[in-house]
Design an enzyme around this catalytic site. Structure first.
Site, short mmCIF file in Angstrom:
data_model
loop_
_atom_site.label_atom_id
_atom_site.label_comp_id
_atom_site.label_asym_id
_atom_site.label_seq_id
_atom_site.Cartn_x
_atom_site.Cartn_y
_atom_site.Cartn_z
N TYR A 160 -4.40 -18.50 -5.07
CA TYR A 160 -4.84 -17.34 -4.69
C TYR A 160 -6.35 -17.46 -4.52
O TYR A 160 -6.69 -17.34 -3.67
CB TYR A 160 -4.52 -16.33 -5.79
CG TYR A 160 -5.36 -14.93 -5.51
CD1 TYR A 160 -5.09 -14.27 -4.53
CD2 TYR A 160 -6.36 -14.85 -6.29
CE1 TYR A 160 -6.24 -12.90 -4.51
CE2 TYR A 160 -7.30 -13.64 -6.42
CZ TYR A 160 -6.98 -12.88 -5.45
OH TYR A 160 -8.07 -11.61 -5.19
N GLY A 213 0.71 -1.29 -0.19
CA GLY A 213 0.04 0.05 -0.01
C GLY A 213 0.90 1.21 -0.04
O GLY A 213 2.03 1.24 0.11
#
Ligand code: UFG
Length: 330
Positions: free
Chosen positions: A140, A36
Site C-alpha cells: 500500500y 464509497g
C-alpha cells in the site's frame, strides 16, 4: 474552480467535497461506489459513476468536463490487505492514477492534489519531516510512493502542478459525514463498534512493539482539519509543487486511543490481545512544520478527545453506517 474529485463518495473525499462546495467551488465526483457511498455525496456535488480502470471513459470525462483541478482520493487503502494482495495495490492504485494523469494532461488539466500517506516512510526517528527516509513497509505504502515518483517526473517534464498530501491517521466525523468502510479495519471505528455493542472486545494487534506501552503509535488528525489542508494546497498549486506531511504532530498508542474512547463513550471497552498485523509500522507521527509554515495550516479539531467524540456522535447516529440511507435511496 471546477474540481473533479475522484473517490468523492468515500470518507475523506466526501468531507473535502463538502468543504469545496461551502467555499464556492463546483464539484464533480467520480466514483464507482465500490467502497464509497451515494449517501455521502454532498448535496450540490454531481456524481459520475465511472471506474478508473476504464481508461477511455476517464479520458472522455476529463475532456468533456475540463476541470481546473483534480483531487485524487480513489484508491485501495488497507495496509493489511495490501500485504496479502500486493498486485491489487501495486497494480490498481498505480495504474488507475496513471489513467487520471494521462487523461488530465490530454485535456490540458495541470493541477493535481494527491492523497499520499505516512505509510511511505521507513521506520526512523519521529516525528517525521518530509525529508525523512522513505521505505514503505507495505505494498500500500509503496503504491503511493510510486505515484509520488511519477508526479515528480510529470512535474519536471509535463508541467504538472501537484501537491502530495501524506496523511497520517484521518479520523473523526464532520457535518453528517463519517467513516464507514466494509470491512472496517481502522482503529477508532472498530473501538466504537464495541461501545455500540456490535462487537464483544477491542482487538489490539500486537503489544510488543518498541513503543512506551508496546502498542503502535499513530498521529490522529481530524478529517475536517485534513480537508482544510487540501483547500490550502489547492490554492498554493500555482506557486509550485510540494509534498506535505499532514498530521497533528502528536502520537497516541492503541491503548491510549482505547482509554480516550472509554472516557468519551462511558463503556468499559474490554480488550483482547491479538497477533501483530503484517505491514504495520510501530510508530508514525508527523512533523507538520512545513505545512504550517508554508500554507498556514493549523489544525483546530485534532485533539484526540474531539476526534473520538465527533466519531462517536456519528456512529451513534449511524449505527449501520450509510447502509440505511443507501437502501432508502436505491
Ligand atoms: N489496530 C488495532 N486494532 C484494530 C484496528 C487497528 O490494534 O482493531 C491498530 C493497528 O494495528 C495500527 C493502529 O491501530 O497500529 C492504527 O490502525 P488503523 O488501521 O486505524 O490505521 P493505519 O495506521 O494502519 O493506517 C491508516 C490508513 C492508511 C494510512 C496510515 C498512515 O488506513 O491509509 O493510516 O498512518 F496510510
Amino acid at each position: 474552480m471546477r474540481i473533479l474529485v475522484t473517490g468523492g463518495a468515500g470518507y475523506i473525499g466526501s468531507v473535502v467535497s463538502k468543504l469545496l462546495l461551502e467555499r464556492g467551488h463546483e464539484v464533480v465526483i467520480l466514483d464507482n461506489l465500490s467502497t464509497g457511498h451515494a449517501a455521502a455525496v454532498p448535496p450540490g456535488a454531481k456524481l459520475v459513476r465511472v471506474d478508473l480502470r476504464e481508461r477511455a471513459a476517464v479520458k472522455a470525462l476529463l475532456r468533456a468536463l475540463e476541470p481546473e483541478a483534480v483531487m485524487h482520493f480513489a484508491a485501495n487503502i488497507q495496509v493489511g490487505e495490501s500485504v496479502r494482495r500486493p498486485l491489487k495495490y501495486l497494480g490498481d492504485n498505480v495504474r488507475n492514477t496513471l489513467h487520471v494523469l494521462e487523461a488530465m494532461l490530454g485535456a490540458g488539466v495541470r493541477r493535481f492534489v494527491f492523497s499520499s500517506t505516512a505509510a511511505i516512510f521507513a521506520p526512523s526517528q519521529q516525528p517525521l519531516r518530509e525529508d525523512a527516509p522513505i521505505g514503505p513497509e507495505s505494498p500500500y505504502g509503496e503504491s503511493k510512493y510510486l505515484v509520488e515518483r511519477i508526479l515528480c517526473w510529470l512535474g519536471e517534464l509535463a508541467g504538472l502542478r501537484y501537491a502530495s498530501l501524506r496523511y497520517f491517521n484521518a479520523a473523526g466525523a464532520w457535518q453528517g459525514l463519517g467513516e464507514d468502510h466494509h470491512p472496517e479495519t481502522h482503529l477508532i471505528p472498530r473501538v466504537l463498534r464495541v461501545a455500540l455493542g456490535q462487537a464483544p472486545k477491542v482487538q489490539i494487534y500486537g503489544q510488543n512493539y518498541p513503543t512506551p506501552d508496546g502498542t503502535c503509535v499513530r498521529d490522529y488528525v481530524h478529517v475536517y482539519d485534513l480537508a482544510e489542508a487540501h483547500l490550502l494546497a489547492l490554492t498554493a498549486l500555482d506557486g509550485g509543487s510540494r509534498a506535505y506531511n499532514v498530521g497533528s504532530g502528536r502520537g497516541f498508542s492503541v491503548r491510549e486511543v482505547i482509554e480516550v474512547a472509554r472516557r468519551v463513550t462511558g463503556h468499559p471497552l474490554p480488550v483482547e490481545i491479538c497477533p501483530p498485523r503484517p505491514g504495520d509500522a510501530p510508530w508514525l507521527v508527523a512533523d507538520p512544520g512545513r505545512i504550517r509554515r508554508e500554507l498556514g495550516w493549523s489544525p483546530c479539531y485534532s485533539e484526540l478527545e474531539q476526534i473520538v467524540s465527533s466519531a462517536w456522535e456519528w456512529h451513534r447516529a449511524h449505527p449501520h453506517g450509510y447502509s440505511e440511507e443507501k437502501d432508502q435511496g436505491e
